[in-house]
Design an enzyme around this catalytic site. Structure first.
Site, PDB file in Angstrom:
ATOM      1  N   LYS A  46       0.857  -1.190   0.000  1.00 30.98           N
ATOM      2  CA  LYS A  46       0.000   0.000   0.000  1.00 30.98           C
ATOM      3  C   LYS A  46       0.894   1.242   0.000  1.00 30.98           C
ATOM      4  O   LYS A  46       1.941   1.260   0.652  1.00 30.98           O
ATOM      5  CB  LYS A  46      -0.884  -0.015   1.262  1.00 30.98           C
ATOM      6  CG  LYS A  46      -1.645   1.280   1.545  1.00 30.98           C
ATOM      7  CD  LYS A  46      -2.722   1.572   0.523  1.00 30.98           C
ATOM      8  CE  LYS A  46      -3.402   2.931   0.784  1.00 30.98           C
ATOM      9  NZ  LYS A  46      -4.253   3.347  -0.353  1.00 30.98           N
ATOM     10  N   ASN A  70     -13.487   4.891  -4.933  1.00 31.31           N
ATOM     11  CA  ASN A  70     -12.899   4.905  -3.598  1.00 31.31           C
ATOM     12  C   ASN A  70     -12.380   6.282  -3.250  1.00 31.31           C
ATOM     13  O   ASN A  70     -11.947   7.041  -4.128  1.00 31.31           O
ATOM     14  CB  ASN A  70     -11.766   3.872  -3.494  1.00 31.31           C
ATOM     15  CG  ASN A  70     -10.410   4.432  -3.901  1.00 31.31           C
ATOM     16  OD1 ASN A  70      -9.710   5.062  -3.095  1.00 31.31           O
ATOM     17  ND2 ASN A  70     -10.038   4.243  -5.166  1.00 31.31           N
ATOM     18  N   GLY A  73      -8.196   7.675   1.157  1.00 30.28           N
ATOM     19  CA  GLY A  73      -7.448   8.722   1.861  1.00 30.28           C
ATOM     20  C   GLY A  73      -6.128   8.252   2.446  1.00 30.28           C
ATOM     21  O   GLY A  73      -5.691   8.722   3.487  1.00 30.28           O
ATOM     22  N   ASN A 128       4.226   7.152  -5.838  1.00 30.32           N
ATOM     23  CA  ASN A 128       2.853   7.470  -6.244  1.00 30.32           C
ATOM     24  C   ASN A 128       2.717   8.990  -6.398  1.00 30.32           C
ATOM     25  O   ASN A 128       2.708   9.720  -5.407  1.00 30.32           O
ATOM     26  CB  ASN A 128       1.896   6.929  -5.174  1.00 30.32           C
ATOM     27  CG  ASN A 128       0.435   7.095  -5.551  1.00 30.32           C
ATOM     28  OD1 ASN A 128       0.117   7.739  -6.543  1.00 30.32           O
ATOM     29  ND2 ASN A 128      -0.442   6.513  -4.749  1.00 30.32           N
ATOM     30  N   CYS A 131      -2.152  10.214  -6.074  1.00 32.45           N
ATOM     31  CA  CYS A 131      -3.279   9.893  -5.184  1.00 32.45           C
ATOM     32  C   CYS A 131      -4.343  10.985  -5.295  1.00 32.45           C
ATOM     33  O   CYS A 131      -4.054  12.156  -5.078  1.00 32.45           O
ATOM     34  CB  CYS A 131      -2.846   9.759  -3.729  1.00 32.45           C
ATOM     35  SG  CYS A 131      -4.298   9.551  -2.662  1.00 32.45           S
ATOM     36  N   ASN A 133      -7.122  11.325  -3.481  1.00 31.06           N
ATOM     37  CA  ASN A 133      -8.088  11.317  -2.387  1.00 31.06           C
ATOM     38  C   ASN A 133      -7.654  11.952  -1.075  1.00 31.06           C
ATOM     39  O   ASN A 133      -8.295  11.700  -0.050  1.00 31.06           O
ATOM     40  CB  ASN A 133      -8.514   9.861  -2.102  1.00 31.06           C
ATOM     41  CG  ASN A 133      -9.172   9.217  -3.299  1.00 31.06           C
ATOM     42  OD1 ASN A 133      -9.777   9.897  -4.114  1.00 31.06           O
ATOM     43  ND2 ASN A 133      -9.036   7.913  -3.413  1.00 31.06           N
ATOM     44  N   GLY A 250      -5.551  -1.078 -14.670  1.00 31.53           N
ATOM     45  CA  GLY A 250      -6.832  -0.448 -14.981  1.00 31.53           C
ATOM     46  C   GLY A 250      -7.726  -1.379 -15.770  1.00 31.53           C
ATOM     47  O   GLY A 250      -7.445  -1.672 -16.936  1.00 31.53           O
ATOM     48  N   THR A 273      -9.443  -3.413  -8.788  1.00 31.31           N
ATOM     49  CA  THR A 273     -10.852  -3.633  -8.433  1.00 31.31           C
ATOM     50  C   THR A 273     -11.224  -5.119  -8.431  1.00 31.31           C
ATOM     51  O   THR A 273     -11.872  -5.611  -7.490  1.00 31.31           O
ATOM     52  CB  THR A 273     -11.758  -2.852  -9.415  1.00 31.31           C
ATOM     53  OG1 THR A 273     -11.472  -1.451  -9.285  1.00 31.31           O
ATOM     54  CG2 THR A 273     -13.228  -3.088  -9.132  1.00 31.31           C
TER      55      THR A 273
HETATM   56  O1  RRO Z   1      -5.686   5.685  -0.544  1.00 29.16           O
HETATM   57  C1  RRO Z   1      -6.349   6.145  -1.515  1.00 29.16           C
HETATM   58  O2  RRO Z   1      -7.387   6.803  -1.351  1.00 29.16           O
HETATM   59  C2  RRO Z   1      -5.913   5.974  -2.899  1.00 29.16           C
HETATM   60  C3  RRO Z   1      -4.622   6.175  -3.331  1.00 29.16           C
HETATM   61 BR1  RRO Z   1      -3.208   6.525  -2.183  1.00 29.16          BR
HETATM   62  C4  RRO Z   1      -4.331   6.099  -4.718  1.00 29.16           C
HETATM   63  O3  RRO Z   1      -3.199   6.285  -5.189  1.00 29.16           O
HETATM   64  N1  RRO Z   1      -5.357   5.826  -5.569  1.00 29.16           N
HETATM   65  C5  RRO Z   1      -6.616   5.630  -5.138  1.00 29.16           C
HETATM   66  O4  RRO Z   1      -7.518   5.389  -5.953  1.00 29.16           O
HETATM   67  N2  RRO Z   1      -6.885   5.692  -3.789  1.00 29.16           N
END
Ligand code: RRO
Length: 312
Positions: A46, A70, A73, A128, A131, A133, A250, A273
């Site tokens: 993660k 999603n 966060g 990353n 992100c 979110n 994806g 997913t």
């Molecule tokens: O944790 C998330 O909300 C999240 C992350 Br870090 C990301 O890179 N992509 C995503 O769809 N959710």
């Protein structure tokens, strides 16, 4: 007819091209071990931050008929937890370990990379830059100048190979502009395309409500919604940056989508997913389906069709 799914890249060999997308089945050691012990060809953690995070309020993930939305966060156990896992990981057993880093600032990413460099852990960072979110934190890789600064600093702090996780782009000008930025850093060896399509809104008509709570219901889309966008990003970056590897992510839910990503140029592919919905048995199923497609087409190895997409 024998089919060989192995992938050799960056001096390592994976038994097959499939692994988890960061974010799915990789927050705890127990989940990471489920991926490692499955049919997956690699494992990724993660995305982590300096300190542990609870993430956004629930409900923050919803399954939909066409995929998922999603707004987790960035819930994670903090980078020390994942480094500890990496220390104990059986690196020589043939499944590479990728560490996803998502510092809340460039300084945080540099701190984590410097700590990794000191330990010389044999894992590959996927940084990353996308992100969607964390409230108040825009996706860095939509800012081309800030991305160039970040990659320059990262290249100073980390001398091994690394990769970046990109958001989807939607305009040819942006593919070219981002490829130009990425092409300037020799240590950047792989590009993972794509993160979720950020800030979608899914509505439940019966309840007249959003289906997730954070950010007034906005969240990242994954699954069937994103497949064509992911394929476009894989194909364009593979074409524009032939010296780098592209990892496809994806909309992979069967051997067919895995085949499409590799045909578009992906070196390896990640499942998000579908893995969340089905569990780690998805890897064995998808690999079986990919093998059947290759056998039916007379392909022995992934190199027989990788990047060979024709334009009709
Ligand atoms: O944790 C998330 O909300 C999240 C992350 Br870090 C990301 O890179 N992509 C995503 O769809 N959710």
């Amino acid at each position: 007819m024998t089919v060989d799914l192995s992938v050799s890249w960056l001096g390592m060999t994976m038994p097959n091209p499939l692994y988890n997308a960061s974010g799915v089945m990789c927050r705890s050691v127990e989940e990471l071990e489920r991926v490692r012990l499955s049919a997956a060809g690699a494992v990724i953690t993660k995305s982590c931050t300096l300190d542990p995070r609870e993430g956004n309020p629930e409900p923050r993930y919803a399954s939909t008929p066409l995929g998922s939305i999603n707004s987790m966060g960035l819930p994670n156990a903090g980078y020390r937890y994942y480094f500890d896992y990496a220390r104990r990981y059986p690196h020589h057993a043939g499944k590479p370990l990728f560490l996803s880093l998502s510092g809340l600032s460039l300084e945080d990413n540099l701190t984590m990379l410097e700590a990794l460099a000191v330990e010389q852990l044999p894992c590959l960072p996927e940084i990353n830059l996308s992100c969607p979110n964390v409230p108040g934190k825009p996706q860095l890789a939509y800012d081309f100048a800030a991305t160039a600064i970040a990659l320059a600093e990262i290249s100073r702090a980390w001398h091994g190979p690394f990769g970046v996780k990109l958001p989807p782009y939607f305009d040819p000008v942006h593919f070219v502009e981002m490829a130009h930025v990425l092409g300037g850093y020799a240590g950047l060896r792989f590009i993972t395309c794509i993160n979720s399509i950020g800030n979608g809104l899914v509505i439940d008509v019966e309840r007249e409500s959003t289906v997730i709570r954070p950010k007034q219901g906005l969240g990242g889309l994954g699954g069937d919604y994103v497949l064509p966008t992911a394929l476009a990003n894989v194909r364009e970056f593979a074409r524009l940056l032939p010296e780098k590897h592209v990892i496809g992510c994806g909309g992979i839910r069967s051997g067919k989508e895995a085949f499409m990503h590799i045909l578009a140029g992906a070196t390896a592919v990640q499942v998000g997913t579908c893995l969340h919905e089905e569990g780690e048995g998805a890897f064995e199923r998808i690999l079986g389906e990919l093998t059947d497609i290759m056998r039916a087409k007379g392909y022995h190895r992934l190199e027989d069709f990788r990047g060979r997409l024709k334009v009709c």
